[in-house]
Scaffold this active site. Structure first.
Site, PDB file in Angstrom:
ATOM      1  N   ASP A 166      13.779  -8.388 -29.653  1.00 15.19           N
ATOM      2  CA  ASP A 166      12.642  -9.098 -30.230  1.00 15.19           C
ATOM      3  C   ASP A 166      11.514  -8.148 -30.643  1.00 15.19           C
ATOM      4  O   ASP A 166      10.345  -8.527 -30.663  1.00 15.19           O
ATOM      5  CB  ASP A 166      12.110 -10.162 -29.240  1.00 15.19           C
ATOM      6  N   ASP A 191      14.762  -5.481 -34.360  1.00 14.94           N
ATOM      7  CA  ASP A 191      14.846  -6.889 -34.755  1.00 14.94           C
ATOM      8  C   ASP A 191      14.435  -7.002 -36.222  1.00 14.94           C
ATOM      9  O   ASP A 191      15.145  -6.566 -37.100  1.00 14.94           O
ATOM     10  CB  ASP A 191      14.008  -7.762 -33.826  1.00 14.94           C
ATOM     11  N   ASP A 195       8.163 -10.798 -39.292  1.00 18.11           N
ATOM     12  CA  ASP A 195       8.515 -12.175 -38.935  1.00 18.11           C
ATOM     13  C   ASP A 195       7.272 -13.048 -39.049  1.00 18.11           C
ATOM     14  O   ASP A 195       6.220 -12.708 -38.490  1.00 18.11           O
ATOM     15  CB  ASP A 195       9.008 -12.257 -37.475  1.00 18.11           C
ATOM     16  N   ARG A 246      17.730 -10.921 -45.878  1.00 16.92           N
ATOM     17  CA  ARG A 246      16.416 -11.538 -45.610  1.00 16.92           C
ATOM     18  C   ARG A 246      15.295 -10.897 -46.428  1.00 16.92           C
ATOM     19  O   ARG A 246      14.398 -10.275 -45.878  1.00 16.92           O
ATOM     20  CB  ARG A 246      16.062 -11.507 -44.112  1.00 16.92           C
TER      21      ARG A 246
END
Length: 380
Positions: A166, A191, A195, A246
């Protein structure tokens, strides 16, 4: 809605980098022989291109509220004093962490270059500008966490080598808003690189360089967080350089992508999942081995019985090197698609071209620019 492209050039007419590579001539002072060329024909040097907010390096705080798109209100530490980072230590007096934890507005600048090894997430509080111009600062180990904060600007930093579960380079959650990430270089985290989840919104990511990474930008964490329907993000003039997937992946939110260059992805370029609305405008998609740019993933929102995908509209995108766009032919729900002009009046967009590609390879990420002088600002 007809004002969504050409007319947006007008607001830049006094910026010194503007010239005739645009389809609309904006100011007589630049009225010379280039202006008849369509944008695709601009030469491949950066001097023929105008990047947005070109004037912000003239004085330190000119950066505030100059973002384009959803993060355009971010003022960072505009109304606070300068905070000088004088040590590369992870914590303690004069450290970046000490400045970021203070509650008052601060405009954080660096007095030295080098690597700051973060032993834990570095939490950033509201009304902060972390301004790396004038130095070369690299953050490693862990990353920034923007938690329940607002009005944060992060400019001209490098993020590399974040380790641990994370661990993202920049994690924006929960409930953070008015955030601008500008001219950062991000690579090789365990990660994500950026985000944006848990009802964080009104965010712009501009002129960043992403490389050596798998899961690059995630917007909307999972289908159970239906509150993420509020998310709004603009990503423009970024270079996604061989990152795997992504760019971004989106659930629920509204995302405007323009004038980005995405090349040699490993799985897909952009992914629309549950209820997302992605407006892809004048980007360059250049495939490597994987040819399809756009991917759709069907998921079920926690408050909906029916599983759904997201919506993606492509306008003026350039697909090269055998790229297949992968757009759905029957865009059911096209009427639910947002248009950026419903939310902001102008943005700097031009037709994708080889010249734009060259500029994005050289003018994204950390830049060797001097630290601008801090001029006194009038009382707000």
């Amino acid at each position: 809605m007809g004002n969504s492209h050409g007319h947006h050039h007008r607001h830049r007419k006094n910026r010194n980098e503007e010239n005739g590579s645009f389809p609309h001539k904006s100011s007589g002072q630049f009225d010379h022989h280039h202006h008849h060329n369509p944008p695709q024909q601009a030469s491949s040097t950066s001097s023929t291109m105008s990047l947005p907010y070109a004037h912000v390096d003239s004085c330190l705080r000119a950066l505030a509220a100059q973002a384009e798109g959803f993060g355009r209100s971010a003022i960072g530490g505009l109304r606070g004093p300068l905070y000088h980072v004088t040590t590369l230590a992870d914590d303690g007096p004069g450290s970046l962490r000490e400045g970021c934890r203070r509650k008052e507005p601060l405009w954080i600048v660096f007095e030295l270059s080098g690597t700051i090894h973060l032993s834990s997430h570095l939490s950033v509080s509201s009304y902060k500008t972390i301004d790396g111009r004038g130095q070369r600062i690299k953050l490693t180990g862990k990353g920034l966490r923007l938690k329940e904060c607002e009005h944060v600007i992060v400019c001209n930093l490098e993020f590399e080598g974040g380790r641990g579960p994370d661990v993202d380079a920049i994690q924006i959650k929960p409930n953070s808003k008015h955030i601008w990430i500008d001219r950062c270089t991000l690579r090789d985290y365990d990660d994500g690189l950026i985000d944006i989840t848990r009802e964080s919104t009104d965010i712009t990511i501009s002129r960043c360089h992403f490389s050596q990474h798998d899961k690059t930008i995630l917007i909307g964490a999972d289908p159970s967080h239906v509150g993420d329907r509020c998310i709004r993000v603009t990503i423009h003039h970024c270079f996604f350089d061989g990152t795997r997937q992504r760019h971004p992946r989106v659930r629920f939110g509204k995302v405007h992508l323009y004038n980005n260059y995405t090349r040699n992805w490993g799985i897909y370029a952009v992914c629309a999942s549950v209820e997302s609305q992605i407006y892809s405008q004048c980007n360059i998609y250049e495939a490597g081995q994987k040819k399809v740019a756009f991917k759709y993933l069907t998921e079920k929102a926690a408050d909906n019985e029916e599983a759904r995908t997201g919506y993606l509209r492509s306008e003026g995108d350039l697909f090269i090197a055998g790229t297949q766009h992968g757009l759905m032919t029957d865009q059911v729900g096209e009427h639910t698609m947002f248009h950026p002009s419903e939310f902001y009046p102008s943005w700097t967009v031009e037709a994708p071209s080889d010249a734009l590609k060259q500029v994005l390879q050289h003018c994204t990420g950390w830049q060797s620019v001097p630290q601008p002088a801090d001029q006194a600002i009038a009382a707000q």
